[in-house]
Every structure is written in structure tokens, then in C-alpha cells.
Design an enzyme around this catalytic site. Sequence first.
Site, mmCIF file in Angstrom:
data_model
loop_
_atom_site.group_PDB
_atom_site.id
_atom_site.type_symbol
_atom_site.label_atom_id
_atom_site.label_comp_id
_atom_site.label_asym_id
_atom_site.label_seq_id
_atom_site.Cartn_x
_atom_site.Cartn_y
_atom_site.Cartn_z
ATOM 1 N N SER A 118 0.807 -1.218 0.000
ATOM 2 C CA SER A 118 0.000 0.000 0.000
ATOM 3 C C SER A 118 0.840 1.267 0.000
ATOM 4 O O SER A 118 0.283 2.360 0.074
ATOM 5 C CB SER A 118 -0.941 -0.011 1.206
ATOM 6 O OG SER A 118 -0.193 -0.235 2.365
ATOM 7 N N THR A 139 -1.548 3.069 4.245
ATOM 8 C CA THR A 139 -0.919 4.397 4.206
ATOM 9 C C THR A 139 -0.118 4.623 5.461
ATOM 10 O O THR A 139 -0.624 4.432 6.564
ATOM 11 C CB THR A 139 -2.029 5.474 4.164
ATOM 12 O OG1 THR A 139 -2.727 5.348 2.943
ATOM 13 C CG2 THR A 139 -1.461 6.865 4.303
ATOM 14 N N THR A 147 1.546 6.984 0.361
ATOM 15 C CA THR A 147 0.612 5.890 0.058
ATOM 16 C C THR A 147 0.608 5.571 -1.436
ATOM 17 O O THR A 147 0.981 6.417 -2.257
ATOM 18 C CB THR A 147 -0.828 6.290 0.466
ATOM 19 O OG1 THR A 147 -1.690 5.157 0.386
ATOM 20 C CG2 THR A 147 -1.394 7.391 -0.432
ATOM 21 N N ARG A 182 -6.910 8.904 -9.966
ATOM 22 C CA ARG A 182 -7.522 9.176 -8.655
ATOM 23 C C ARG A 182 -6.451 9.600 -7.641
ATOM 24 O O ARG A 182 -5.394 8.997 -7.525
ATOM 25 C CB ARG A 182 -8.245 7.914 -8.163
ATOM 26 C CG ARG A 182 -8.930 8.085 -6.806
ATOM 27 C CD ARG A 182 -8.063 7.603 -5.665
ATOM 28 N NE ARG A 182 -8.773 7.620 -4.387
ATOM 29 C CZ ARG A 182 -8.165 7.486 -3.217
ATOM 30 N NH1 ARG A 182 -6.872 7.325 -3.149
ATOM 31 N NH2 ARG A 182 -8.862 7.510 -2.100
ATOM 32 N N THR A 210 -5.545 7.782 7.828
ATOM 33 C CA THR A 210 -5.527 6.623 6.953
ATOM 34 C C THR A 210 -6.972 6.225 6.686
ATOM 35 O O THR A 210 -7.860 6.571 7.462
ATOM 36 C CB THR A 210 -4.717 5.465 7.582
ATOM 37 O OG1 THR A 210 -4.656 4.378 6.651
ATOM 38 C CG2 THR A 210 -5.330 4.976 8.873
ATOM 39 N N GLY A 211 -7.192 5.520 5.609
ATOM 40 C CA GLY A 211 -8.548 5.072 5.317
ATOM 41 C C GLY A 211 -9.098 5.711 4.062
ATOM 42 O O GLY A 211 -8.342 6.194 3.216
HETATM 43 N N1 ASP Z 1 -5.987 7.286 2.550
HETATM 44 C C1 ASP Z 1 -5.465 6.583 1.404
HETATM 45 C C2 ASP Z 1 -6.124 7.076 0.173
HETATM 46 O O1 ASP Z 1 -7.326 7.294 0.200
HETATM 47 C C3 ASP Z 1 -5.629 5.107 1.449
HETATM 48 C C4 ASP Z 1 -5.671 4.460 2.770
HETATM 49 O O2 ASP Z 1 -5.112 4.947 3.730
HETATM 50 O O3 ASP Z 1 -6.294 3.401 2.854
HETATM 51 O O4 ASP Z 1 -5.474 7.198 -0.823
#
Ligand code: ASP
Length: 336
Positions: free
Chosen positions: A94, A196, A214, A224, A247-248
Site C-alpha cells: 500500500s 498508508t 501511500t 484518482r 488513513t482510510g
Molecule cells: N488514505 C489513502 C487514500 O485514500 C488510502 C488508505 O489509507 O487506505 O489514498
Amino acid sequence: MKRRKFIQNAALTTLGVAVGATLTGCTDENKETTGTAVAKEVTTSKPVIPMVIATWNVPNATKKAWDVLQAGKSALDAVEQGVMIEEADENNQSVGKGGLPDRDGNVTLDACIMNKEGNYGAVVCIENIKHPISVARKVMEDTPHVLLAGNGAKQFAIESGFTPENLLTEKSKEAWNKWKVEAKYKPIINVENHDTIGMLAIDKNGDISGACTTSGLSYKMQGRVGDSAIIGSGLFIDNEIGGATATGMGEEVLKTVGSFLIVELMRQGKSPQEACEEAVKRVIKKSPNYKDFQVGYIAVNKQGETGAYCIHEWFNYTTYQNNENKNHKADFYNKA
Ligand code: ASP
């Protein structure tokens, strides 16, 4: 043994598609994970500086940052070199090299860095460069700009001495080929690995810096960009107050400018823990489908007091403080 947990079927309604999100990083509750003991407490640590805090279970990254601080270097050097460990780790799918590609097979990376003066540098959708965090630092230090995207970012990196390379490893290519069989854009909250990396550090002078890097959502649409490299969303530092990182599901963090919100809440007197909780609750209030995606925040204030909170169980984070490298399970909203 690590435990699998998947939450599927969330749609990114604003895009009109659902994107495959791989949210990883959690282990069975309170079990040992390689290199660090999992702490039982879920809230704050004692305020001590210098210190490092990072999203997910990243003991090698926090150790690197800690060692840099111990060598008397700045928090900025610590966060850059700390997250580089994960960018270089091909098993981490990731971040950096080995990151899962977009749906067309391109590994595109987002990263940003902020220093104690409140300066910011970022790259988004950069390809073929293993350490986007270092390119982000160069954007901050060597250009009149704060954010470079795509080919321009790559060109700048090459001109600055970075060597382009293929970032799509065999392992990630295999995963992408499997995904292509059905090519369903289903977000997956995956607890096997980690995601991330957002890192905050305070050096011995009490100065704060942060970094976030990330490969974004796996199998995302081409082009994106998520929250991670966007100031105020994936990361925010105010050296007078503290810092926060996320994160997320990036789309949700972007809509609520979560990291900036946390720092502003701390400015108004909230603890890092209270501020993280309020930022997660803001996401929940704005998104009726919050049960289908994960968002997690970590924060630190000027004193070195930390906080963390997320929507769903299984977000964890690592602190290196008081000579101890420790993994913690974050408290979470969705206890139903
Ligand atoms: N926040 C990151 C993104 O949306 C991905 C993640 O942390 O899961 O690119």
C-alpha cells in the site's frame, strides 16, 4: 497468526463507482506482532518528547525515525527517513515499491511532508519513483510550488537525481491479475498488513514535523488522488499546537479536511484523543454509509500527548517514546 476481516460492498457514490480499497494493518487483539509488543491500552500515552507516532504496525519505520532523532537530527529528517522504510518495503502493498496498482496496472503514489515552519511539499499520482516522500521534500525545499502532479512530478524527480524504476512487483501484478478476473470495485478493509503510513515526530527541540505516503486505494480509477498528500486532509502540522494524520477512505477524509480539523480542535483545548474522536464523528455524521469504510486518525500535541480513533475496529498505530517501540490498538466508534 494474523486475522482477516473484510468489510465489503461500499460504493463510492460520489464517483459513481465503487473502488477496491485495501485497508490493512491490524492484528488479533493484544497479540504479539513482529518486533513490537501490542499494548493493551487504547488511549493516550504519557506526554514525553522526543517521540514518534505512525499509523499501523510499522516498528521498523518508527525505529528508524527514533534513531534519527537520537542522532540529534530534526523531526523533519526523522519522518522522511522513517516512512522511507515502508516505501522501500516491497511486501507492503500500500506504499511505495510493491504498492497495488490502479485498475489499469499503473502504480501511482501520493506523498506529502510538512515542517515546523508550516511549509508543505507534495507529489500526487507520481509513477516509477520509489521514494515520493523525498520528492515531496524537494518540492517543498527547492521549488516555488507546494504540489506537483503526475508526469511533472516524475520529471522533477528525475531532474533532481531520482532514478526511475518499475514499482509493480510480481506479487502486486499477480494480485492485480486476480482482481481483473471479476474487476469488481469493492472496498475491502483488510487487516493483514498495513496501509498508508502517516508519521508525526517531535524532536529534542520540541519541534514537530509530519509525513504521509501511500499508493492509495488499490484498483482505483486512473488519476484518482486521495487524501494522503493533500494538506489538511491526510496531514497537518502546526508547530504551536501539534499534528495529525489520516488513513482510510481518502474521499471521506478529504470531504471533512480531517487532519486540519484535529489540529484546530486541539488549538481550542481538546486533547489529541478528543480531537481524533470528534473528527471521526464528523465523518460519520456526513456519511450515512460510514459502516462500509474505514477512517482512522492519529494526533499528537506539543507536549507529546497522543491520540487515535477510527470508525471500525482493527486500526492500530505505533509509538516510539520513552525508549519504547510500541503498537497500540486504536479505540473505535462502531461497537455494534
Ligand atoms: N488514505 C489513502 C487514500 O485514500 C488510502 C488508505 O489509507 O487506505 O489514498
